[in-house]
Motif scaffolding. Structure first.
Motif, mmCIF file in Angstrom:
data_model
loop_
_atom_site.group_PDB
_atom_site.id
_atom_site.type_symbol
_atom_site.label_atom_id
_atom_site.label_comp_id
_atom_site.label_asym_id
_atom_site.label_seq_id
_atom_site.Cartn_x
_atom_site.Cartn_y
_atom_site.Cartn_z
ATOM 1 N N ALA A 23 30.717 7.779 8.155
ATOM 2 C CA ALA A 23 30.290 6.826 9.176
ATOM 3 C C ALA A 23 29.342 7.497 10.177
ATOM 4 C CB ALA A 23 31.498 6.242 9.896
ATOM 5 N N LEU A 24 29.643 8.740 10.534
ATOM 6 C CA LEU A 24 28.784 9.460 11.468
ATOM 7 C C LEU A 24 27.426 9.759 10.841
ATOM 8 C CD1 LEU A 24 28.450 10.702 14.227
ATOM 9 C CD2 LEU A 24 29.509 12.775 13.379
ATOM 10 N N GLU A 25 27.423 10.178 9.565
ATOM 11 C CA GLU A 25 26.144 10.422 8.898
ATOM 12 C C GLU A 25 25.338 9.131 8.793
ATOM 13 O OE1 GLU A 25 24.110 12.368 4.919
ATOM 14 O OE2 GLU A 25 26.277 12.099 4.936
ATOM 15 N N SER A 26 26.000 8.035 8.500
ATOM 16 C CA SER A 26 25.328 6.747 8.400
ATOM 17 C C SER A 26 24.702 6.349 9.740
ATOM 18 C CB SER A 26 26.321 5.681 7.932
ATOM 19 O OG SER A 26 25.696 4.441 7.833
ATOM 20 N N ALA A 27 25.426 6.528 10.824
ATOM 21 C CA ALA A 27 24.898 6.209 12.150
ATOM 22 C C ALA A 27 23.695 7.101 12.481
ATOM 23 C CB ALA A 27 25.986 6.372 13.205
ATOM 24 N N PHE A 28 23.793 8.383 12.132
ATOM 25 C CA PHE A 28 22.696 9.322 12.362
ATOM 26 C C PHE A 28 21.453 8.901 11.583
ATOM 27 C CE2 PHE A 28 20.368 13.086 10.912
ATOM 28 C CZ PHE A 28 19.966 13.616 12.133
ATOM 29 N N LEU A 29 21.641 8.591 10.293
ATOM 30 C CA LEU A 29 20.506 8.194 9.465
ATOM 31 C C LEU A 29 19.892 6.877 9.945
ATOM 32 C CD1 LEU A 29 21.736 9.168 5.898
ATOM 33 C CD2 LEU A 29 19.960 10.281 7.265
ATOM 34 N N SER A 30 20.715 5.952 10.400
ATOM 35 C CA SER A 30 20.219 4.690 10.923
ATOM 36 C C SER A 30 19.315 4.929 12.136
ATOM 37 C CB SER A 30 21.385 3.780 11.299
ATOM 38 O OG SER A 30 20.915 2.568 11.818
ATOM 39 N N GLU A 31 19.727 5.814 13.017
ATOM 40 C CA GLU A 31 18.906 6.159 14.183
ATOM 41 C C GLU A 31 17.601 6.815 13.757
ATOM 42 O OE1 GLU A 31 18.906 5.900 17.675
ATOM 43 O OE2 GLU A 31 20.306 4.330 17.109
ATOM 44 N N MET A 32 17.686 7.722 12.789
ATOM 45 C CA MET A 32 16.482 8.413 12.322
ATOM 46 C C MET A 32 15.515 7.433 11.651
ATOM 47 S SD MET A 32 16.633 11.487 13.344
ATOM 48 C CE MET A 32 17.411 10.773 14.775
ATOM 49 N N LEU A 33 16.050 6.479 10.880
ATOM 50 C CA LEU A 33 15.189 5.471 10.266
ATOM 51 C C LEU A 33 14.501 4.630 11.339
ATOM 52 C CD1 LEU A 33 17.454 4.257 7.319
ATOM 53 C CD2 LEU A 33 15.331 5.567 7.133
ATOM 54 N N GLY A 34 15.232 4.319 12.398
ATOM 55 C CA GLY A 34 14.642 3.566 13.501
ATOM 56 C C GLY A 34 13.510 4.319 14.169
ATOM 57 N N HIS A 35 13.715 5.610 14.416
ATOM 58 C CA HIS A 35 12.675 6.421 15.055
ATOM 59 C C HIS A 35 11.497 6.659 14.123
ATOM 60 C CE1 HIS A 35 14.659 7.211 18.840
ATOM 61 N NE2 HIS A 35 15.780 7.411 18.173
ATOM 62 N N ALA A 36 11.740 6.573 12.816
ATOM 63 C CA ALA A 36 10.659 6.728 11.844
ATOM 64 C C ALA A 36 9.846 5.450 11.695
ATOM 65 C CB ALA A 36 11.234 7.143 10.486
ATOM 66 N N GLY A 37 10.307 4.367 12.311
ATOM 67 C CA GLY A 37 9.549 3.124 12.287
ATOM 68 C C GLY A 37 10.003 2.131 11.240
ATOM 69 N N VAL A 38 11.078 2.419 10.539
ATOM 70 C CA VAL A 38 11.587 1.482 9.532
ATOM 71 C C VAL A 38 12.100 0.236 10.237
ATOM 72 C CG1 VAL A 38 13.343 1.107 7.763
ATOM 73 C CG2 VAL A 38 12.173 3.311 7.915
ATOM 74 N N GLY A 39 11.613 -0.916 9.818
ATOM 75 C CA GLY A 39 12.059 -2.175 10.388
ATOM 76 C C GLY A 39 11.354 -2.603 11.648
ATOM 77 N N GLN A 40 10.289 -1.898 12.029
ATOM 78 C CA GLN A 40 9.549 -2.319 13.222
ATOM 79 C C GLN A 40 8.798 -3.612 12.935
ATOM 80 O OE1 GLN A 40 7.020 0.886 14.455
ATOM 81 N NE2 GLN A 40 8.640 1.882 15.612
ATOM 82 N N THR A 41 8.698 -4.448 13.933
ATOM 83 C CA THR A 41 8.002 -5.724 13.809
ATOM 84 C C THR A 41 6.509 -5.464 13.622
ATOM 85 O OG1 THR A 41 9.616 -6.739 15.262
ATOM 86 C CG2 THR A 41 7.584 -7.951 14.908
#
Length: 89
Positions: A23-41
């Motif tokens: 769960a912690l790795e998943s949360a970390f990866l989710s944050e990293m994907l967000g900062h990488a621009g995945v899912g940006q409008t």
């Protein structure tokens, strides 16, 4: 199929520490994907405010899929650290 980055035996899925580590790795990866621009409008033809609101759910599911496929090895490291800490008690 995506092969796991970390080779070797995996802890039992029934172990609550393993579930927490994943769960912690998943949360970390989710944050990293967000900062990488995945899912940006997108600027043109975007889905508006609704797309921005729900893109985090997509990133979370993508991160969970990455972890199920083996992740980046963070779960294993966290799990081993938690086990060592638990053994010292």
């Amino acid at each position: 199929m995506i092969e796991p980055i970390v080779a070797g035996p995996r802890p039992q899925a029934a172990d609550p520490l393993w579930a927490k580590a994943q769960a912690l790795e998943s949360a970390f990866l989710s944050e990293m994907l967000g900062h990488a621009g995945v899912g940006q409008t997108r600027e043109s033809f975007g889905g508006g405010a609704g797309e921005a609101q729900f893109s985090s759910f997509l990133r979370e599911k993508q991160a969970e899929a990455l972890v199920r496929a083996g992740g980046i090895g963070l779960s294993q490291s966290i799990f081993e650290a938690l086990k060592r800490h638990e053994a010292q008690k």
